[in-house]
Design a protein around this motif. Sequence first.
Motif, short mmCIF file in Angstrom:
data_model
loop_
_atom_site.label_atom_id
_atom_site.label_comp_id
_atom_site.label_asym_id
_atom_site.label_seq_id
_atom_site.Cartn_x
_atom_site.Cartn_y
_atom_site.Cartn_z
N TYR A 146 31.12 57.69 22.87
CA TYR A 146 30.57 57.63 24.22
C TYR A 146 31.10 56.39 24.94
CZ TYR A 146 27.32 54.47 21.75
OH TYR A 146 26.80 53.47 20.97
N THR A 147 30.86 56.37 26.25
CA THR A 147 31.29 55.22 27.04
C THR A 147 30.09 54.57 27.70
OG1 THR A 147 31.62 56.55 29.02
CG2 THR A 147 33.53 56.28 27.58
N GLU A 148 30.26 53.31 28.04
CA GLU A 148 29.23 52.61 28.82
C GLU A 148 29.94 51.94 30.01
OE1 GLU A 148 26.16 51.83 25.11
OE2 GLU A 148 26.96 50.09 26.18
N GLN A 149 29.50 52.29 31.18
CA GLN A 149 30.20 51.80 32.37
C GLN A 149 29.98 50.30 32.59
OE1 GLN A 149 29.97 54.32 35.83
NE2 GLN A 149 30.49 52.61 37.22
N ILE A 150 31.00 49.67 33.05
CA ILE A 150 30.90 48.26 33.45
C ILE A 150 31.52 48.11 34.84
CG2 ILE A 150 30.95 47.36 31.09
CD1 ILE A 150 33.93 46.83 31.41
N ASP A 151 31.21 47.03 35.49
CA ASP A 151 31.82 46.73 36.79
C ASP A 151 32.85 45.64 36.59
OD1 ASP A 151 30.19 48.46 38.30
OD2 ASP A 151 28.55 47.00 38.11
N VAL A 152 34.02 45.88 37.13
CA VAL A 152 35.09 44.89 36.94
C VAL A 152 35.70 44.50 38.28
CG1 VAL A 152 35.60 45.77 34.64
CG2 VAL A 152 36.92 46.63 36.58
N PRO A 153 36.05 43.23 38.40
CA PRO A 153 36.82 42.81 39.58
C PRO A 153 38.20 43.45 39.50
CG PRO A 153 36.64 41.00 38.02
CD PRO A 153 35.78 42.11 37.49
N ARG A 154 38.76 43.78 40.63
CA ARG A 154 40.06 44.44 40.64
C ARG A 154 41.07 43.67 41.49
NH1 ARG A 154 39.59 50.11 42.62
NH2 ARG A 154 38.19 49.08 44.11
N TRP A 155 42.32 43.94 41.19
CA TRP A 155 43.39 43.11 41.77
C TRP A 155 44.69 43.89 41.73
CZ3 TRP A 155 47.29 40.34 38.69
CH2 TRP A 155 47.97 39.33 39.40
N VAL A 156 45.45 43.79 42.80
CA VAL A 156 46.79 44.39 42.83
C VAL A 156 47.81 43.27 42.64
CG1 VAL A 156 48.47 45.64 44.25
CG2 VAL A 156 46.03 46.21 44.40
N ARG A 157 48.66 43.43 41.61
CA ARG A 157 49.62 42.36 41.33
C ARG A 157 50.63 42.20 42.46
NH1 ARG A 157 51.53 39.34 37.35
NH2 ARG A 157 50.07 40.21 35.85
N GLY A 158 51.21 43.31 42.91
CA GLY A 158 52.29 43.21 43.90
C GLY A 158 53.50 42.48 43.35
N HIS A 159 54.44 42.16 44.18
CA HIS A 159 55.61 41.44 43.68
C HIS A 159 55.37 39.93 43.73
CE1 HIS A 159 57.09 41.30 48.02
NE2 HIS A 159 57.00 40.04 47.66
N ALA A 160 56.13 39.24 42.92
CA ALA A 160 56.09 37.76 42.95
C ALA A 160 57.52 37.29 42.75
CB ALA A 160 55.19 37.23 41.84
N GLN A 161 58.04 36.61 43.76
CA GLN A 161 59.40 36.09 43.67
C GLN A 161 59.38 34.58 43.91
OE1 GLN A 161 60.72 38.71 46.76
NE2 GLN A 161 61.92 39.95 45.34
N ALA A 162 60.28 33.91 43.22
CA ALA A 162 60.40 32.47 43.41
C ALA A 162 61.86 32.08 43.28
CB ALA A 162 59.56 31.71 42.38
N GLU A 163 62.26 31.12 44.06
CA GLU A 163 63.63 30.64 43.96
C GLU A 163 63.69 29.18 44.37
OE1 GLU A 163 66.28 32.25 47.08
OE2 GLU A 163 64.47 33.10 47.98
#
Lengths: 469, 469
Positions: B88-105
């Motif tokens: 069985y499962t038990e629901q939880i609430d989680v914060p969510r986030w979109v990574r997207g791109h990350a560039q550095a130079e």
Amino acid sequence: MLKPLLSLTGGLIATMALSITQANPLPQGSISVAEVLRDRALESSDPYSIVESLTVEVGPRRAGTEGDRRAVAWAQKKMKELGFDRVYTEQIDVPRWVRGHAQAEVVAPFPQPLVVSSLGYGIATPEGGLTAEIVEFPNLEALLKAPADKVKGKIAFINKRMEKVRTGEGYGPAVQGRSKGMQAAAEKGAAALLLRSVGTDSDRFAHTGMMSIDGVETPVPALALSAPDANLLEAMLKRGKPVLVKLNVESERLNDGPSFNVVGEITGREKPEEVMIIGAHLDSWDEGTGALDDGAGVAIVMETARLISELPERPRRTLRVVLFGAEEIGLVGAKQYVESHLDELDNIVAVSESDFGAGKVWRFDTRLPESKFDIADQMMQLLAPLGIERGNNKSYGGPDSSVFVARGVPAFGLYQNGMDYFDYHHTPNDTLDKVDPEKLRQNVAAWVVMSFLTTEMEGDLGRVPTSAE
Amino acid sequence: MLKPLLSLTGGLIATMALSITQANPLPQGSISVAEVLRDRALESSDPYSIVESLTVEVGPRRAGTEGDRRAVAWAQKKMKELGFDRVYTEQIDVPRWVRGHAQAEVVAPFPQPLVVSSLGYGIATPEGGLTAEIVEFPNLEALLKAPADKVKGKIAFINKRMEKVRTGEGYGPAVQGRSKGMQAAAEKGAAALLLRSVGTDSDRFAHTGMMSIDGVETPVPALALSAPDANLLEAMLKRGKPVLVKLNVESERLNDGPSFNVVGEITGREKPEEVMIIGAHLDSWDEGTGALDDGAGVAIVMETARLISELPERPRRTLRVVLFGAEEIGLVGAKQYVESHLDELDNIVAVSESDFGAGKVWRFDTRLPESKFDIADQMMQLLAPLGIERGNNKSYGGPDSSVFVARGVPAFGLYQNGMDYFDYHHTPNDTLDKVDPEKLRQNVAAWVVMSFLTTEMEGDLGRVPTSAE
């Protein structure tokens, strides 16, 4: 350290001519100087600082890019700082290409992103990408033999593993898929090519590299997959359902543009027109910083020349360090160099290149007329204590050197331990931390023996059979 | 293999109650069954196929993403296939986030791209990116102590190296910079944070991971640098000129959403309400396929329960496998599990989690009342032949288990060799090829001994001091 060397070797060079015997074509005086140079290389040479400078101050330098231009400027400046007698460039024309982004993902049955790298001079996908089923082949031959209707409209996936050995000999068989896979896929109407990386690691890096693009009339997008990603596709395919992959690639081929071979010389004192060429290539692939491929080689040959330049007098012949441009995209710099130096080829007494990473030298190969083997034997007296064994006479002297060898120029090959070389080759992971300063010094020790004795010897090394013979 | 085991253990379990003595709290019958289970785990268990299935058929599964939802479905299906009594499962609430791109130079003085990864739940840069000078700190403490005017408007660069040891104990000191560096930088008005990856490799992978984000009023972009890239910045800074870096990050924080703890039980035959929890976490970071973190743990605990389910009768107590959700982003699933099971806590006889990769177990730690050490001593009789030594009584049983331990639940810790764990941890390189099937079986052998004896024992393990005590 400098003073004792100068006074010692000054005397030795002066007495060299007296001690020549037929049995030993290299006089004892030269041998003694070479021995001093060798030990000095081991104790106090600093090739690491050169590759450090190149990777930190320039970094990626794919032919025809802004990084390449900075590398050319860097090389000239560094050669002047190191005390070369002449520093100059020779322009070459290079094909140019914009990598752009390359993305791939499984869309069914198990959606997941894949780690890929565009293969050199590949084309873009249509706007918005393309999605197709993959069809697996164990190697290039299997793709070549496949009926076109098995491939048409699909993404051909060449899944050949490369063998990991010290000599790097697994590369030849594995690289066929990269060189010729795209053309094979295109001719059968494939939508694209996916290639298990030509590499020996199991890290999630794809290995880029050049494809044969000349004469491919309707090229298709071509990407290398990291080994773990090739494993992933293999595992999905084993489950028996069609595996659909989406590719989105943005590469662009540009018109040819300029690059340069960068040359630095230690001018010969007696026969300046006779030249030994020691080379490396200045260009690199663009995802790493080109520390192993070929920053290490650049450092080894530059430091070799610097050590020889510190002797109280110049060697008999000219030692010419050539940092070839555009090696990675088809020995472009070396080919143009030879074409524009045809008149001089007979005066190039020997050629050698360092382009196999930063491992210790363990074998000394040659490409010499048999009558000159005794010279190599004498060199071996100084190389053996470095842990180097005598190899074969089939050396082509390194990738760029092979263009000279094909024209009859004798070659030396100081073979490095390449066990790990293809773990990093053409990946983002080709970075300075993979270079061991101690091993680099051992390389310089071997190179300075070979280079000094060749530029200092009496007589010559003759010619070797050309590829036409 | 199955039949002999069934007939052997059936008889043994039936006779267990007769052989209890005070000196040996676990009866010889249980010990004998555990020994058979252990050897069966070594010879014929197949935990590898479970982690293979999870990584191939699901892959990345960061909490709250589509991959997470697929993982939850996968886990339920797999537990049913493996023969669990209840799933069985038990629901939880989680914060969510979109990574997207990350560039550095680096844009000056030596333009070069950098390999980076956004740290968990970090924010985006302004449209078009931001460019600022970097200022280096050897560790978090130095940043905390720095005057704000040294940091304001700059990119704080925390350049702490992590020590590589079998216990993974270098992680604690190194991870401080990741947990609290962004907040420290933000409070001093920095433009952004760059962090040398919390990792022990020298590959060009950045290690992502969670930051403390609660209570940070004006967060700034925060990125991990791969070790070679941190070296590169260090080398540039040593040259004495300002180093300007451009960052372009596209992350986005979303509203909370649902995820699930997935639970599978082998129901106890005598005291089903008394439960041993063996756990792992189902979520992973999103750049690898979560093979080591924590697919291996998922496989170990699922296969452990499956082996016990093959016995002719159920153990006395319930063995509950909990695959926690959202461990990576702050033990979210475990915390919500404990909160919603407060009434049941006294019936949780012990807890343990496998979440340290796929290395061999080498040490058996506990968190038990002293009066119960003899039980651990008896377990050691069966663990020692697996190459496992007795450790300390300070175990927190694994990350998710620690939430239970803080409430007084006893814990076991089967400590894996973590020498290489932080080479791959939270990188794209956390893939299936890093998992050795043999070592995984050794893990299951240890887990099945511990789990069977705990669910089968008479008496209990008492309580341990809570964190409030």
